[in-house]
Enzyme design. Sequence first.
Site, mmCIF file in Angstrom:
data_model
loop_
_atom_site.group_PDB
_atom_site.id
_atom_site.type_symbol
_atom_site.label_atom_id
_atom_site.label_comp_id
_atom_site.label_asym_id
_atom_site.label_seq_id
_atom_site.Cartn_x
_atom_site.Cartn_y
_atom_site.Cartn_z
ATOM 1 N N HIS A 142 -14.293 18.812 21.090
ATOM 2 C CA HIS A 142 -14.276 17.414 20.629
ATOM 3 C C HIS A 142 -13.930 17.289 19.139
ATOM 4 C CE1 HIS A 142 -15.091 13.284 21.714
ATOM 5 N NE2 HIS A 142 -15.841 13.119 20.654
ATOM 6 N N SER A 171 -12.506 9.604 19.779
ATOM 7 C CA SER A 171 -13.847 9.392 20.309
ATOM 8 C C SER A 171 -14.193 7.895 20.321
ATOM 9 C CB SER A 171 -14.799 10.215 19.427
ATOM 10 O OG SER A 171 -16.079 10.239 19.926
#
Length: 407
Positions: free
Chosen positions: A380, A174
């Site tokens: 994610h 990320s």
Amino acid sequence: MILMTYFCFVFFWFRGCLGLSLMEIIVGESLGDIDIQKMVMNFGYKLTEHEVVSETGNILVLHKIRAKRKNLRNGSYTPSVLIQHGLLGASDNWFLRGPDKDLPYLLSDAGYDVWLGNMRGNVYSRRHTTLNPDSSSSYWNFALHEIAYYDLPATIDYILDKSGQESLFFMGHSIGSTIALILCSLRPEYNKKILLHLALAPIAYVAHKPNLYHKFVFASFPFVEQSVQSKNIHEVFPRRKYFSRFIEYFCQDGTYFQKLCLMFIFNFVGEDYEQFNATLIPDFAKYYPAGTSLNMATNLYQMYTTGLFSAMDFGNKTLNMLHYQSDTPPSYNLSNVQHPITLYYSDGDYLVTKDDIDILADKLPNVKDKFKIPYQTFNHLDFMWAINSKKLLYDQLLLLLNKYVES
Ligand SMILES: *[C@@H]1O[C@H](CO)[C@@H](O)[C@H](O)[C@H]1NC(C)=O
Ligand SMILES: *[C@@H]1O[C@H](CO)[C@@H](O)[C@H](O)[C@H]1NC(C)=O
Ligand SMILES: *[C@@H]1O[C@H](CO)[C@@H](O)[C@H](O)[C@H]1NC(C)=O
Ligand SMILES: *[C@@H]1O[C@H](CO)[C@@H](O)[C@H](O)[C@H]1NC(C)=O
């Protein structure tokens, strides 16, 4: 009815979490007493802590993991791997589950020299040579730009100095990956220090449309931001015992609210009941979130709502000028990012989608590969905590690194 409970829950979580931090700053007990050294040692590995001081005086903590037994890799060349956590994370997020599941142990077993970074402002790197994070608002005046420009290069140089090598493998999840992109666009001399960049769901250009829940969060953000600012709070989502107990109480196995907790998490990161071990929620909540600045939240909010890959806009020409020597925040020129990159993404990720990765890949001059996780609902968070993250992702990463070392 369910929807209403849900929205109340979301609202209070968001507001409550920030509100709590105010109360907690005064009375809260910090969770700094987690003994990660002991935890890692019980798994049969050794954890050492290293301090790096960046140009701006920020004291950053790096963790290094080593297998107690001798490294399996023969010869003297053991390349270093630097792992950078994502938003609100910390190094320990990566090694709390243990050797058969977590990446640092797997890399260490394969003979790599494994380092984990901590971004300034989180529970480990919440220190400064002259500023006091508890009383100084200047300490918290940072976002991705500062971490990328000052802290990451200091971290990389420290590791290379220790290892005596000229480059290392960089792995970022990320925004952990984002900072390497920013660094190399601003200071291209760092390209040669990154042998290969494994980018796990990097956030740069946001091209996808937000889902309903993201829309709700974005719409309420300016209001929350204002209310936090007006209380003179600059640190958000710190790691706190009270918060962790709260989550444990509501979300652990056997509670009525667990479904709601899961819904809440999944609406944000992507729905994946199969790969998320809900039994571990109390453990996860001990380690996550780990704290950051309000500016960082604003930074991300702006990236998601404008779609631009640029530094945080202070919304004030004077302040922008002070920070960036320009009225408007600089946007990052990715043609400078010359180091080899492999991009990892998933169809189940609500925060970074294929569209976002395609745009990024178009702008990067040296993309070696784009890898879609072979699991439809992989989200994610799964890059870090999926039940089968080893089989679905980490084995792949290891294969790739080994190939690079051998060639
Ligand atoms: C390392 O060397 C030993 C002894 O020469 C050998 O048995 C082993 O297979 C080697 N390991 C690797 C990973 O090359
Ligand atoms: C989930 O975590 C618990 C606690 O560590 C463990 O006992 C269980 O086996 C895990 N479930 C799966 C599917 O890995
Ligand atoms: C911009 O910020 C400076 C410093 O905080 C402040 O003095 C000034 O009034 C601000 N300008 C505007 C237009 O808000
Ligand atoms: C980005 O950098 C490249 C090479 O350094 C340069 O040719 C190009 O004009 C720059 N693009 C922008 C938009 O500044």
